[in-house]
Design a protein around this motif. Structure first.
Motif, mmCIF file in Angstrom:
data_model
loop_
_atom_site.group_PDB
_atom_site.id
_atom_site.type_symbol
_atom_site.label_atom_id
_atom_site.label_comp_id
_atom_site.label_asym_id
_atom_site.label_seq_id
_atom_site.Cartn_x
_atom_site.Cartn_y
_atom_site.Cartn_z
ATOM 1 N N TRP A 20 1.725 6.419 -6.918
ATOM 2 C CA TRP A 20 0.504 7.131 -7.291
ATOM 3 C C TRP A 20 0.615 8.635 -7.049
ATOM 4 O O TRP A 20 0.074 9.440 -7.806
ATOM 5 N N SER A 21 1.311 9.038 -5.990
ATOM 6 C CA SER A 21 1.380 10.463 -5.657
ATOM 7 C C SER A 21 2.566 11.174 -6.294
ATOM 8 O O SER A 21 2.665 12.400 -6.206
ATOM 9 N N GLY A 23 1.006 3.931 -3.029
ATOM 10 C CA GLY A 23 0.767 5.341 -2.727
ATOM 11 C C GLY A 23 1.928 6.223 -3.144
ATOM 12 O O GLY A 23 1.728 7.346 -3.614
ATOM 13 N N TRP A 24 3.134 5.719 -2.989
ATOM 14 C CA TRP A 24 4.323 6.465 -3.390
ATOM 15 C C TRP A 24 4.337 6.680 -4.896
ATOM 16 O O TRP A 24 4.550 7.800 -5.371
ATOM 17 N N ALA A 26 0.503 13.049 1.065
ATOM 18 C CA ALA A 26 0.274 11.657 0.652
ATOM 19 C C ALA A 26 1.598 10.939 0.402
ATOM 20 O O ALA A 26 1.771 9.784 0.789
ATOM 21 N N ALA A 47 0.837 -1.207 0.000
ATOM 22 C CA ALA A 47 0.000 0.000 0.000
ATOM 23 C C ALA A 47 0.866 1.249 0.000
ATOM 24 O O ALA A 47 0.574 2.228 -0.708
ATOM 25 N N TRP A 50 -0.691 16.447 -1.996
ATOM 26 C CA TRP A 50 0.095 15.391 -2.631
ATOM 27 C C TRP A 50 1.405 15.162 -1.896
ATOM 28 O O TRP A 50 1.881 14.023 -1.801
ATOM 29 N N SER A 94 3.059 7.772 2.547
ATOM 30 C CA SER A 94 3.409 6.539 1.839
ATOM 31 C C SER A 94 4.832 6.095 2.165
ATOM 32 O O SER A 94 5.081 4.909 2.402
#
Length: 100
Positions: free
Chosen positions: A20-21, A17-18, A47, A13, A44, A51
């Protein structure tokens, strides 16, 4: 055994997230460099920070690395932060290479 599965899922996860952001963060940093400050930059960046913390926490819980107060522990966040700026370029390269 269940702890390992939980920490593996937390690491995945955090990694997702890393990745994705990273692209939106780079986009809003470019806007900020052009003196066009937009409020999503903070979201961002938060986030991305969460992450990276999730990845570091799950790695430490599973393997004991990076130990607190060591050089690797102190360098984990800056390396991930600077590495996140390369992610959009790597994703674009993979997209053009494999999506022909």
């Amino acid at each position: 055994m269940s702890d390992t599965v939980l920490y593996s899922l937390l690491f995945i996860a955090g990694l997702v997230g890393w990745v994705w952001s990273a692209s939106p963060l780079l986009k809003f940093l470019i806007y900020a460099a052009e003196k066009d400050y937009r409020w999503p930059l903070l979201g961002w960046f938060t986030a991305l920070t969460c992450s990276v913390f999730l990845m570091k926490f799950s790695l430490f819980s599973m393997t004991g690395w990076p130990e607190p107060e060591t050089l690797s522990s102190r360098m984990f966040y800056p390396i991930c932060l600077f590495g996140s700026y390369a992610i959009p370029f790597v994703l674009e390269y993979l997209r053009t290479k494999f999506m022909r």
